[in-house]
Motif scaffolding. Sequence first.
Motif, PDB file in Angstrom:
ATOM      1  N   THR A  59      13.964   6.894  -5.238  1.00 31.31           N
ATOM      2  CA  THR A  59      12.552   7.134  -5.536  1.00 31.31           C
ATOM      3  C   THR A  59      11.782   5.817  -5.518  1.00 31.31           C
ATOM      4  OG1 THR A  59      12.919   6.879  -7.907  1.00 31.31           O
ATOM      5  CG2 THR A  59      12.994   9.130  -7.042  1.00 31.31           C
ATOM      6  N   GLY A  60      10.456   5.936  -5.522  1.00 28.61           N
ATOM      7  CA  GLY A  60       9.620   4.748  -5.563  1.00 28.61           C
ATOM      8  C   GLY A  60       8.188   5.122  -5.893  1.00 28.61           C
ATOM      9  N   ASN A  61       7.389   4.129  -6.254  1.00 25.83           N
ATOM     10  CA  ASN A  61       5.964   4.325  -6.520  1.00 25.83           C
ATOM     11  C   ASN A  61       5.190   4.067  -5.241  1.00 25.83           C
ATOM     12  OD1 ASN A  61       5.678   5.143  -9.126  1.00 25.83           O
ATOM     13  ND2 ASN A  61       5.485   3.092  -9.959  1.00 25.83           N
ATOM     14  N   PHE A  62       4.422   5.049  -4.809  1.00 29.84           N
ATOM     15  CA  PHE A  62       3.660   4.899  -3.580  1.00 29.84           C
ATOM     16  C   PHE A  62       2.188   5.149  -3.848  1.00 29.84           C
ATOM     17  CE2 PHE A  62       7.951   5.458  -2.250  1.00 29.84           C
ATOM     18  CZ  PHE A  62       8.071   4.525  -1.232  1.00 29.84           C
ATOM     19  N   SER A  63       1.362   4.305  -3.246  1.00 31.13           N
ATOM     20  CA  SER A  63      -0.067   4.332  -3.481  1.00 31.13           C
ATOM     21  C   SER A  63      -0.789   4.965  -2.302  1.00 31.13           C
ATOM     22  CB  SER A  63      -0.555   2.893  -3.688  1.00 31.13           C
ATOM     23  OG  SER A  63      -1.943   2.869  -3.755  1.00 31.13           O
ATOM     24  N   TRP A  64      -1.757   5.830  -2.603  1.00 30.99           N
ATOM     25  CA  TRP A  64      -2.618   6.419  -1.586  1.00 30.99           C
ATOM     26  C   TRP A  64      -3.948   5.681  -1.703  1.00 30.99           C
ATOM     27  CZ3 TRP A  64      -3.931  12.366  -1.422  1.00 30.99           C
ATOM     28  CH2 TRP A  64      -4.596  12.657  -0.233  1.00 30.99           C
ATOM     29  N   ALA A  65      -4.126   4.647  -0.881  1.00 31.29           N
ATOM     30  CA  ALA A  65      -5.198   3.668  -1.067  1.00 31.29           C
ATOM     31  C   ALA A  65      -6.600   4.272  -0.991  1.00 31.29           C
ATOM     32  CB  ALA A  65      -5.065   2.551  -0.046  1.00 31.29           C
ATOM     33  N   SER A  66      -6.863   5.154  -0.033  1.00 31.12           N
ATOM     34  CA  SER A  66      -8.214   5.682   0.142  1.00 31.12           C
ATOM     35  C   SER A  66      -8.644   6.551  -1.040  1.00 31.12           C
ATOM     36  CB  SER A  66      -8.330   6.478   1.436  1.00 31.12           C
ATOM     37  OG  SER A  66      -7.503   7.617   1.373  1.00 31.12           O
ATOM     38  N   GLU A  67      -7.671   7.131  -1.741  1.00 30.95           N
ATOM     39  CA  GLU A  67      -7.990   7.967  -2.902  1.00 30.95           C
ATOM     40  C   GLU A  67      -7.805   7.215  -4.218  1.00 30.95           C
ATOM     41  OE1 GLU A  67      -9.347  10.865  -2.742  1.00 30.95           O
ATOM     42  OE2 GLU A  67      -9.095  11.203  -0.606  1.00 30.95           O
ATOM     43  N   GLY A  68      -7.162   6.050  -4.161  1.00 29.85           N
ATOM     44  CA  GLY A  68      -6.935   5.270  -5.379  1.00 29.85           C
ATOM     45  C   GLY A  68      -5.956   5.926  -6.332  1.00 29.85           C
ATOM     46  N   VAL A  69      -4.879   6.485  -5.777  1.00 28.42           N
ATOM     47  CA  VAL A  69      -3.905   7.232  -6.569  1.00 28.42           C
ATOM     48  C   VAL A  69      -2.502   6.705  -6.282  1.00 28.42           C
ATOM     49  CG1 VAL A  69      -2.851   9.500  -6.861  1.00 28.42           C
ATOM     50  CG2 VAL A  69      -5.286   9.307  -6.567  1.00 28.42           C
ATOM     51  N   THR A  70      -1.709   6.565  -7.326  1.00 30.24           N
ATOM     52  CA  THR A  70      -0.317   6.150  -7.167  1.00 30.24           C
ATOM     53  C   THR A  70       0.577   7.172  -7.849  1.00 30.24           C
ATOM     54  OG1 THR A  70      -0.972   3.844  -7.168  1.00 30.24           O
ATOM     55  CG2 THR A  70       1.331   4.304  -7.597  1.00 30.24           C
ATOM     56  N   ARG A  71       1.617   7.599  -7.169  1.00 32.64           N
ATOM     57  CA  ARG A  71       2.551   8.579  -7.721  1.00 32.64           C
ATOM     58  C   ARG A  71       3.992   8.168  -7.407  1.00 32.64           C
ATOM     59  NH1 ARG A  71      -1.058   9.744 -10.275  1.00 32.64           N
ATOM     60  NH2 ARG A  71      -2.262  11.654 -10.412  1.00 32.64           N
ATOM     61  N   LYS A  72       4.888   8.525  -8.327  1.00 30.51           N
ATOM     62  CA  LYS A  72       6.319   8.326  -8.098  1.00 30.51           C
ATOM     63  C   LYS A  72       6.812   9.502  -7.272  1.00 30.51           C
ATOM     64  CE  LYS A  72      10.659   7.449 -10.433  1.00 30.51           C
ATOM     65  NZ  LYS A  72      11.314   7.203 -11.710  1.00 30.51           N
ATOM     66  N   THR A  73       7.505   9.204  -6.197  1.00 30.63           N
ATOM     67  CA  THR A  73       7.958  10.272  -5.311  1.00 30.63           C
ATOM     68  C   THR A  73       9.316   9.938  -4.688  1.00 30.63           C
ATOM     69  OG1 THR A  73       7.317  11.633  -3.416  1.00 30.63           O
ATOM     70  CG2 THR A  73       6.658   9.342  -3.355  1.00 30.63           C
ATOM     71  N   ARG A  74       9.958  10.976  -4.164  1.00 41.82           N
ATOM     72  CA  ARG A  74      11.285  10.820  -3.552  1.00 41.82           C
ATOM     73  C   ARG A  74      11.176  10.192  -2.168  1.00 41.82           C
ATOM     74  NH1 ARG A  74      14.339  15.281  -2.032  1.00 41.82           N
ATOM     75  NH2 ARG A  74      12.397  16.419  -1.858  1.00 41.82           N
ATOM     76  N   ILE A  75      12.140   9.344  -1.846  1.00 39.52           N
ATOM     77  CA  ILE A  75      12.242   8.785  -0.498  1.00 39.52           C
ATOM     78  C   ILE A  75      13.159   9.715   0.288  1.00 39.52           C
ATOM     79  CG2 ILE A  75      13.033   6.825   0.856  1.00 39.52           C
ATOM     80  CD1 ILE A  75      12.507   5.120  -1.698  1.00 39.52           C
ATOM     81  N   LEU A  76      12.682  10.185   1.456  1.00 36.16           N
ATOM     82  CA  LEU A  76      13.446  11.162   2.215  1.00 36.16           C
ATOM     83  C   LEU A  76      14.190  10.568   3.405  1.00 36.16           C
ATOM     84  CD1 LEU A  76      10.757  13.983   2.216  1.00 36.16           C
ATOM     85  CD2 LEU A  76      12.715  13.762   0.713  1.00 36.16           C
ATOM     86  N   ASP A  77      13.571   9.598   4.107  1.00 31.47           N
ATOM     87  CA  ASP A  77      14.180   9.106   5.336  1.00 31.47           C
ATOM     88  C   ASP A  77      13.561   7.778   5.754  1.00 31.47           C
ATOM     89  OD1 ASP A  77      15.839   9.125   7.513  1.00 31.47           O
ATOM     90  OD2 ASP A  77      14.688  10.571   8.671  1.00 31.47           O
ATOM     91  N   VAL A  78      14.326   6.971   6.490  1.00 30.14           N
ATOM     92  CA  VAL A  78      13.790   5.768   7.123  1.00 30.14           C
ATOM     93  C   VAL A  78      13.566   6.117   8.581  1.00 30.14           C
ATOM     94  CG1 VAL A  78      14.234   3.349   7.709  1.00 30.14           C
ATOM     95  CG2 VAL A  78      15.078   4.279   5.556  1.00 30.14           C
ATOM     96  N   VAL A  79      12.322   5.936   9.066  1.00 32.68           N
ATOM     97  CA  VAL A  79      12.011   6.390  10.425  1.00 32.68           C
ATOM     98  C   VAL A  79      11.693   5.270  11.406  1.00 32.68           C
ATOM     99  CG1 VAL A  79      11.284   8.715   9.821  1.00 32.68           C
ATOM    100  CG2 VAL A  79       9.632   6.871   9.718  1.00 32.68           C
ATOM    101  N   TYR A  80      11.285   4.096  10.921  1.00 33.15           N
ATOM    102  CA  TYR A  80      10.939   3.009  11.848  1.00 33.15           C
ATOM    103  C   TYR A  80      11.100   1.667  11.157  1.00 33.15           C
ATOM    104  CZ  TYR A  80       8.215   0.091  15.031  1.00 33.15           C
ATOM    105  OH  TYR A  80       7.804  -0.895  15.893  1.00 33.15           O
TER     106      TYR A  80
END
Length: 181
Positions: free
Chosen positions: A39-60
Amino acid sequence: KWMVVLGRPSANTSMGPKRIRTVRTMGGNTKFRALRLDTGNFSWASEGVTRKTRILDVVYNASNNELVRTKTLVKNAVIQVDSTPFRQWYEAHYGVTAGRKKRMGEEKKEEISQSTHVKRKIAARKEDSKIGQLLDDQFSTGRLYACIASRPGQSGRCDGYILEGKELEFYLKKMKMKKSK
């Protein structure tokens, strides 16, 4: 010889149940070596929101394809994260569903009891509830592309930000080119 020139093996942080080791460094300080993270904390910059969420896959990963194949979490890797916490926030904040395609004939909307003040607040926000088409498509799949901003092998965390706008277009184009090879 000297502790100054000491080199340590790389962490190669992989996906899995959280496993972190502490490492003593110069001056008695510590680093947190993440060996596995889920898991990790990820920020949605345009909305100004940060949530802890599951990491599903590495794609690039721009530096090395091997890091994608082995699903190694490093700084600036593009990963897929679970969109549920962000979708729930979006629906609560704007009163609009994100990523769900509206089908003909389905006009069921369950009423939740809200005060008139809250209804007015949500109605005023609805004008600003526009998200990009590419991001909306990702919400419908339940996975969002994100970029890791922290260094998991140094800080023991995997934090980052949701890709959107020009940056998202750039990485989608890169991933498409890699798949076509």
